[in-house]
Design a protein around this motif. Structure first.
Motif, PDB file in Angstrom:
ATOM      1  N   ASN A   4      18.225 -14.631  33.498  1.00  0.00           N
ATOM      2  CA  ASN A   4      19.649 -14.856  33.729  1.00  0.00           C
ATOM      3  C   ASN A   4      20.333 -13.621  34.317  1.00  0.00           C
ATOM      4  O   ASN A   4      21.493 -13.336  34.026  1.00  0.00           O
ATOM      5  CB  ASN A   4      20.347 -15.306  32.451  1.00  0.00           C
ATOM      6  CG  ASN A   4      21.631 -16.045  32.742  1.00  0.00           C
ATOM      7  OD1 ASN A   4      21.781 -16.627  33.812  1.00  0.00           O
ATOM      8  ND2 ASN A   4      22.553 -16.022  31.818  1.00  0.00           N
ATOM      9  N   CYS A   5      19.594 -12.876  35.112  1.00  0.00           N
ATOM     10  CA  CYS A   5      20.175 -11.745  35.826  1.00  0.00           C
ATOM     11  C   CYS A   5      19.252 -11.358  36.979  1.00  0.00           C
ATOM     12  O   CYS A   5      18.076 -11.691  36.982  1.00  0.00           O
ATOM     13  CB  CYS A   5      20.386 -10.547  34.901  1.00  0.00           C
ATOM     14  SG  CYS A   5      18.889  -9.841  34.219  1.00  0.00           S
ATOM     15  N   VAL A   6      19.847 -10.694  37.967  1.00  0.00           N
ATOM     16  CA  VAL A   6      19.108 -10.167  39.118  1.00  0.00           C
ATOM     17  C   VAL A   6      19.720  -8.798  39.418  1.00  0.00           C
ATOM     18  O   VAL A   6      20.946  -8.672  39.491  1.00  0.00           O
ATOM     19  CB  VAL A   6      19.259 -11.082  40.363  1.00  0.00           C
ATOM     20  CG1 VAL A   6      18.622 -10.459  41.590  1.00  0.00           C
ATOM     21  CG2 VAL A   6      18.664 -12.451  40.095  1.00  0.00           C
ATOM     22  N   PRO A   7      18.898  -7.768  39.581  1.00  0.00           N
ATOM     23  CA  PRO A   7      19.441  -6.442  39.895  1.00  0.00           C
ATOM     24  C   PRO A   7      20.208  -6.460  41.220  1.00  0.00           C
ATOM     25  O   PRO A   7      19.884  -7.218  42.129  1.00  0.00           O
ATOM     26  CB  PRO A   7      18.200  -5.560  39.997  1.00  0.00           C
ATOM     27  CG  PRO A   7      17.134  -6.289  39.259  1.00  0.00           C
ATOM     28  CD  PRO A   7      17.444  -7.741  39.435  1.00  0.00           C
ATOM     29  N   SER A   8      21.198  -5.598  41.327  1.00  0.00           N
ATOM     30  CA  SER A   8      21.989  -5.525  42.560  1.00  0.00           C
ATOM     31  C   SER A   8      21.186  -4.887  43.687  1.00  0.00           C
ATOM     32  O   SER A   8      20.199  -4.187  43.446  1.00  0.00           O
ATOM     33  CB  SER A   8      23.269  -4.727  42.306  1.00  0.00           C
ATOM     34  OG  SER A   8      22.946  -3.405  41.925  1.00  0.00           O
ATOM     35  N   GLY A   9      21.594  -5.124  44.888  1.00  0.00           N
ATOM     36  CA  GLY A   9      20.958  -4.530  46.053  1.00  0.00           C
ATOM     37  C   GLY A   9      19.718  -5.276  46.493  1.00  0.00           C
ATOM     38  O   GLY A   9      19.354  -6.312  45.939  1.00  0.00           O
TER      39      GLY A   9
ATOM     40  N   ASP B 115      16.630  -1.315  36.399  1.00  0.00           N
ATOM     41  CA  ASP B 115      17.086  -0.960  35.054  1.00  0.00           C
ATOM     42  C   ASP B 115      18.345  -1.738  34.667  1.00  0.00           C
ATOM     43  O   ASP B 115      18.682  -1.814  33.488  1.00  0.00           O
ATOM     44  CB  ASP B 115      17.335   0.546  34.943  1.00  0.00           C
ATOM     45  CG  ASP B 115      16.028   1.327  34.918  1.00  0.00           C
ATOM     46  OD1 ASP B 115      15.006   0.751  34.497  1.00  0.00           O
ATOM     47  OD2 ASP B 115      16.033   2.501  35.329  1.00  0.00           O
ATOM     48  N   GLU B 116      19.028  -2.323  35.638  1.00  0.00           N
ATOM     49  CA  GLU B 116      20.194  -3.150  35.345  1.00  0.00           C
ATOM     50  C   GLU B 116      19.802  -4.421  34.590  1.00  0.00           C
ATOM     51  O   GLU B 116      20.637  -5.022  33.930  1.00  0.00           O
ATOM     52  CB  GLU B 116      20.901  -3.560  36.644  1.00  0.00           C
ATOM     53  CG  GLU B 116      21.493  -2.434  37.414  1.00  0.00           C
ATOM     54  CD  GLU B 116      22.067  -2.869  38.765  1.00  0.00           C
ATOM     55  OE1 GLU B 116      22.600  -1.989  39.452  1.00  0.00           O
ATOM     56  OE2 GLU B 116      21.977  -4.062  39.128  1.00  0.00           O
ATOM     57  N   CYS B 117      18.545  -4.806  34.712  1.00  0.00           N
ATOM     58  CA  CYS B 117      18.070  -6.051  34.102  1.00  0.00           C
ATOM     59  C   CYS B 117      16.657  -5.837  33.552  1.00  0.00           C
ATOM     60  O   CYS B 117      15.677  -6.117  34.237  1.00  0.00           O
ATOM     61  CB  CYS B 117      18.092  -7.167  35.147  1.00  0.00           C
ATOM     62  SG  CYS B 117      17.650  -8.769  34.510  1.00  0.00           S
ATOM     63  N   PRO B 118      16.540  -5.333  32.317  1.00  0.00           N
ATOM     64  CA  PRO B 118      15.217  -5.016  31.756  1.00  0.00           C
ATOM     65  C   PRO B 118      14.254  -6.209  31.731  1.00  0.00           C
ATOM     66  O   PRO B 118      13.054  -6.038  31.966  1.00  0.00           O
ATOM     67  CB  PRO B 118      15.536  -4.544  30.339  1.00  0.00           C
ATOM     68  CG  PRO B 118      16.937  -4.055  30.412  1.00  0.00           C
ATOM     69  CD  PRO B 118      17.620  -4.928  31.424  1.00  0.00           C
ATOM     70  N   CYS B 119      14.741  -7.397  31.450  1.00  0.00           N
ATOM     71  CA  CYS B 119      13.869  -8.577  31.430  1.00  0.00           C
ATOM     72  C   CYS B 119      13.241  -8.778  32.798  1.00  0.00           C
ATOM     73  O   CYS B 119      12.033  -9.003  32.927  1.00  0.00           O
ATOM     74  CB  CYS B 119      14.691  -9.809  31.023  1.00  0.00           C
ATOM     75  SG  CYS B 119      13.837 -11.382  31.214  1.00  0.00           S
TER      76      CYS B 119
END
Length: 99
Positions: free
Chosen positions: A67-72, A78-82
């Protein structure tokens, strides 16, 4: 064998069906919203990928699970450890699964 239903039973069944339809409809909207979220984030993440289709596929799988994707377009995991910690393979052949 004949079954007789009362007006109360019929009303209760109709109400139950209505509630089930509402629950199904709201969960469908949530899953569609999640999909739109992942699609938009993965388009950005994979915009510069050499293997664009593969990137979108694996990004979508990881996004749905985390339920997340790192930016860029790369890095920032590291923004989304999973997302960062998902791997493919076993033993020495472990590689990051998420682009």
């Amino acid at each position: 064998m004949k079954f007789r239903t009362s007006a109360t039973t019929t009303t209760q069944l109709a109400l139950l069906l209505f509630v089930l339809l509402l629950v199904a409809s709201s969960s469908l909207q949530v899953s569609m919203a999640g999909s739109a979220f992942c699609d938009d984030k993965c388009k950005v993440r994979c915009s510069k990928a050499g293997r664009h289709d593969d990137c979108l596929k694996y990004c979508g799988i990881c996004c749905a699970a985390c339920n997340c994707v790192p930016s860029g377009t790369s890095g920032n995991k590291d923004e989304c450890p999973c997302y960062r910690d998902k791997t493919t393979g076993k033993g020495d052949r472990k590689r990051p699964k998420c682009p």
